[in-house]
Write a protein that holds these residues in place. Structure first.
Motif, PDB file in Angstrom:
ATOM      1  N   ILE A   1       6.547   1.597   0.759  1.00 46.55           N
ATOM      2  CA  ILE A   1       6.801   2.920   0.723  1.00 46.55           C
ATOM      3  C   ILE A   1       7.654   3.527   2.014  1.00 46.55           C
ATOM      4  O   ILE A   1       7.563   2.971   3.096  1.00 46.55           O
ATOM      5  N   ALA A   2       8.822   4.036   1.711  1.00 46.12           N
ATOM      6  CA  ALA A   2       9.582   4.528   2.531  1.00 46.12           C
ATOM      7  C   ALA A   2       9.296   5.940   3.148  1.00 46.12           C
ATOM      8  O   ALA A   2       8.903   6.837   2.467  1.00 46.12           O
ATOM      9  N   ALA A   3       8.958   5.946   4.522  1.00 41.01           N
ATOM     10  CA  ALA A   3       8.372   7.172   5.164  1.00 41.01           C
ATOM     11  C   ALA A   3       9.818   7.631   5.742  1.00 41.01           C
ATOM     12  O   ALA A   3      10.367   7.373   6.662  1.00 41.01           O
ATOM     13  N   VAL A   4      10.543   8.594   5.032  1.00 37.79           N
ATOM     14  CA  VAL A   4      11.750   9.037   5.401  1.00 37.79           C
ATOM     15  C   VAL A   4      11.437  10.205   6.221  1.00 37.79           C
ATOM     16  O   VAL A   4      11.399  11.668   5.996  1.00 37.79           O
ATOM     17  N   ASN A   5      11.994   9.865   7.589  1.00 34.49           N
ATOM     18  CA  ASN A   5      11.635  10.808   8.662  1.00 34.49           C
ATOM     19  C   ASN A   5      12.740  11.721   8.983  1.00 34.49           C
ATOM     20  O   ASN A   5      12.394  12.874   9.634  1.00 34.49           O
TER      21      ASN A   5
ATOM     22  N   GLU B   1       2.602  14.437   9.983  1.00 38.17           N
ATOM     23  CA  GLU B   1       1.514  14.066   8.999  1.00 38.17           C
ATOM     24  C   GLU B   1       2.268  12.857   8.263  1.00 38.17           C
ATOM     25  O   GLU B   1       1.597  12.118   7.390  1.00 38.17           O
ATOM     26  N   LEU B   2       3.492  12.544   8.475  1.00 36.94           N
ATOM     27  CA  LEU B   2       4.387  11.568   7.757  1.00 36.94           C
ATOM     28  C   LEU B   2       3.649  10.168   7.654  1.00 36.94           C
ATOM     29  O   LEU B   2       3.454   9.726   6.493  1.00 36.94           O
ATOM     30  N   LEU B   3       3.618   9.684   8.609  1.00 34.67           N
ATOM     31  CA  LEU B   3       3.050   8.193   8.792  1.00 34.67           C
ATOM     32  C   LEU B   3       1.638   8.233   8.173  1.00 34.67           C
ATOM     33  O   LEU B   3       1.323   7.455   7.620  1.00 34.67           O
ATOM     34  N   ASP B   4       0.770   9.232   8.657  1.00 38.57           N
ATOM     35  CA  ASP B   4      -0.560   9.196   8.165  1.00 38.57           C
ATOM     36  C   ASP B   4      -1.004   9.076   6.686  1.00 38.57           C
ATOM     37  O   ASP B   4      -1.570   8.501   5.979  1.00 38.57           O
TER      38      ASP B   4
ATOM     39  N   CYS C   1       1.453   8.005   4.416  1.00 40.11           N
ATOM     40  CA  CYS C   1       1.805   6.928   3.809  1.00 40.11           C
ATOM     41  C   CYS C   1       0.686   5.938   4.162  1.00 40.11           C
ATOM     42  O   CYS C   1       0.643   5.050   3.306  1.00 40.11           O
ATOM     43  N   TYR C   2       0.345   5.926   5.193  1.00 39.09           N
ATOM     44  CA  TYR C   2      -1.105   5.163   5.532  1.00 39.09           C
ATOM     45  C   TYR C   2      -2.079   5.267   4.587  1.00 39.09           C
ATOM     46  O   TYR C   2      -2.643   4.443   3.934  1.00 39.09           O
ATOM     47  N   GLU C   3      -2.413   6.431   4.450  1.00 37.91           N
ATOM     48  CA  GLU C   3      -3.537   6.703   3.494  1.00 37.91           C
ATOM     49  C   GLU C   3      -2.991   6.305   1.946  1.00 37.91           C
ATOM     50  O   GLU C   3      -3.846   5.770   1.228  1.00 37.91           O
ATOM     51  N   LEU C   4      -1.973   6.489   1.459  1.00 40.42           N
ATOM     52  CA  LEU C   4      -1.585   6.199   0.398  1.00 40.42           C
ATOM     53  C   LEU C   4      -1.359   4.609   0.383  1.00 40.42           C
ATOM     54  O   LEU C   4      -1.914   3.910  -0.886  1.00 40.42           O
ATOM     55  N   ALA C   5      -1.096   3.905   1.262  1.00 38.10           N
ATOM     56  CA  ALA C   5      -1.115   2.438   1.331  1.00 38.10           C
ATOM     57  C   ALA C   5      -2.541   1.960   1.399  1.00 38.10           C
ATOM     58  O   ALA C   5      -2.829   0.753   0.655  1.00 38.10           O
ATOM     59  N   ASP C   6      -3.325   2.415   2.012  1.00 36.64           N
ATOM     60  CA  ASP C   6      -4.944   2.266   1.945  1.00 36.64           C
ATOM     61  C   ASP C   6      -5.399   2.010   0.559  1.00 36.64           C
ATOM     62  O   ASP C   6      -6.096   1.219   0.015  1.00 36.64           O
ATOM     63  N   ARG C   7      -5.105   3.183  -0.183  1.00 39.39           N
ATOM     64  CA  ARG C   7      -5.603   3.126  -1.530  1.00 39.39           C
ATOM     65  C   ARG C   7      -4.827   2.245  -2.388  1.00 39.39           C
ATOM     66  O   ARG C   7      -5.807   1.389  -3.214  1.00 39.39           O
ATOM     67  N   ILE C   8      -3.843   2.040  -2.207  1.00 42.46           N
ATOM     68  CA  ILE C   8      -3.099   0.728  -3.020  1.00 42.46           C
ATOM     69  C   ILE C   8      -3.538  -0.492  -2.462  1.00 42.46           C
ATOM     70  O   ILE C   8      -3.815  -1.351  -3.560  1.00 42.46           O
ATOM     71  N   ALA C   9      -3.725  -0.973  -1.486  1.00 41.12           N
ATOM     72  CA  ALA C   9      -4.455  -2.174  -0.913  1.00 41.12           C
ATOM     73  C   ALA C   9      -5.925  -2.307  -1.311  1.00 41.12           C
ATOM     74  O   ALA C   9      -6.355  -3.393  -1.371  1.00 41.12           O
ATOM     75  N   GLY C  10      -6.488  -1.281  -1.761  1.00 41.56           N
ATOM     76  CA  GLY C  10      -7.846  -1.425  -2.428  1.00 41.56           C
ATOM     77  C   GLY C  10      -7.818  -1.932  -3.729  1.00 41.56           C
ATOM     78  O   GLY C  10      -9.050  -2.316  -4.181  1.00 41.56           O
ATOM     79  N   PHE C  11      -6.778  -2.119  -4.412  1.00 39.11           N
ATOM     80  CA  PHE C  11      -6.837  -2.681  -5.668  1.00 39.11           C
ATOM     81  C   PHE C  11      -6.592  -4.293  -5.779  1.00 39.11           C
ATOM     82  O   PHE C  11      -6.235  -4.657  -4.619  1.00 39.11           O
ATOM     83  N   SER C  12      -6.458  -4.866  -6.739  1.00 37.11           N
ATOM     84  CA  SER C  12      -6.402  -6.285  -6.988  1.00 37.11           C
ATOM     85  C   SER C  12      -4.879  -6.379  -6.521  1.00 37.11           C
ATOM     86  O   SER C  12      -4.046  -5.944  -6.938  1.00 37.11           O
ATOM     87  N   ARG C  13      -4.685  -7.529  -5.644  1.00 43.19           N
ATOM     88  CA  ARG C  13      -3.309  -8.243  -5.540  1.00 43.19           C
ATOM     89  C   ARG C  13      -2.508  -8.448  -6.649  1.00 43.19           C
ATOM     90  O   ARG C  13      -1.438  -7.970  -6.699  1.00 43.19           O
ATOM     91  N   PRO C  14      -3.040  -9.171  -7.574  1.00 39.34           N
ATOM     92  CA  PRO C  14      -1.963  -9.469  -8.811  1.00 39.34           C
ATOM     93  C   PRO C  14      -1.856  -8.223  -9.632  1.00 39.34           C
ATOM     94  O   PRO C  14      -0.757  -8.215 -10.198  1.00 39.34           O
ATOM     95  N   GLY C  15      -2.982  -7.182  -9.575  1.00 38.94           N
ATOM     96  CA  GLY C  15      -2.661  -5.924 -10.068  1.00 38.94           C
ATOM     97  C   GLY C  15      -1.353  -5.224  -9.320  1.00 38.94           C
ATOM     98  O   GLY C  15      -0.365  -4.668 -10.221  1.00 38.94           O
TER      99      GLY C  15
END
Length: 267
Positions: free
Chosen positions: A103-107, A190-193, A195-209
């Motif tokens: 995820i690019a957090a373009v600041n 709010e930019l990094l938070d 991105c972190y919330e989006l990353a948390d959601r993605i990290a909750g899925f299966s790694r190979p998925g």
């Protein structure tokens, strides 16, 4: 380069040269490539967030202090140019091939090669203060560099990509969101938070998925080979840079606040 782990399974990679708007000096890009090579095999990291320190994401090529290119002792100027371009190409390709979604957090400013870095990420979230520019055309060169003429049309469509690359104009965060260059824009605080919330959601899925989804999305967009396309771009950029004085004239004209005169364009 700074690498942090702000939340479980998330790596935050920060370009840390704020005094130069995180320009793509080799002293930054070589460590970035090394950091990405390490992160891709860190199996605790599920998502990577890439951002810039200070008020810029990355301002692209550094015209004052480009840093040191590794492994170039004894090379002629043309070979030095090819090796330099290869170092930067490898950063873009490494981002694309990373096992984890990026995820690019373009600041802030994402200019020239900085725009290419953002496009090599899988998802882009922009601060309302961010803006984007395909700067090569403004510097007497081609706007095509580091995969830009391959990646930008796939992100926003060919007509918009042609217009942005041929005019060298700025695209602000509002327009970037509207045309699909970024997924969304948020206030700077709010930019990094976000991105972190989006990353948390993605990290909750299966790694190979997630890994296979990233891989198949990119392969579906690839009509040909990005790597060979980047080589063609690099040769075009080097041809103008090494065989004309257009770049020097463009930089001088900007400093002197006048229109550039490109004598090498005339027969």
């Amino acid at each position: 380069m700074l690498v942090d782990h702000p939340r479980p399974h998330i790596a935050l990679v920060t370009l840390n040269r704020p005094e130069r708007m995180n320009s793509m000096a080799f002293d930054v890009m070589v460590p970035l490539k090394a950091a990405l090579d390490e992160i891709t095999y860190d199996n605790d990291v599920r998502v990577v967030v890439l951002t810039g320190a200070g008020r810029g994401f990355s301002s692209g090529a550094d015209h004052k202090s480009a840093g040191t290119v590794p492994h170039v002792d004894g090379l002629t100027r043309p070979s030095y140019g090819l090796r330099s371009m290869e170092v930067l190409d490898d950063v873009i390709l490494t981002l694309r091939k990373l096992h984890q979604p990026v995820i690019a957090a373009v600041n802030g400013a994402a200019i020239g090669g900085g725009l290419c870095l953002a496009l090599a990420a899988d998802i882009r979230i922009a601060s309302t203060e961010a803006y984007f520019r395909a700067a090569g055309i403004n510097n007497g060169l081609t706007a095509s560099e580091l995969g830009l003429s391959y990646l930008l049309p796939r992100a926003i469509g060919s007509s918009r990509a042609f217009e942005i690359m041929l005019t060298g104009r700025d695209v602000d965060a509002e327009e970037a969101e509207r045309i699909g260059l970024v997924s969304r824009r948020v206030p700077p605080a709010e930019l990094l938070d976000t991105c972190y919330e989006l990353a948390d959601r993605i990290a909750g899925f299966s790694r190979p998925g997630t890994e296979l989804t990233k891989r198949t999305l990119w392969s579906g967009l690839d009509a040909g080979s990005l790597e060979s396309h980047m080589h063609a771009e690099g040769l075009g950029q080097l041809y103008i840079r090494l065989l004309t004085h257009n770049f020097e004239e463009a930089v001088a004209a900007r400093k002197e606040k006048r229109a550039p005169r490109f004598p090498d364009d005339k027969i």
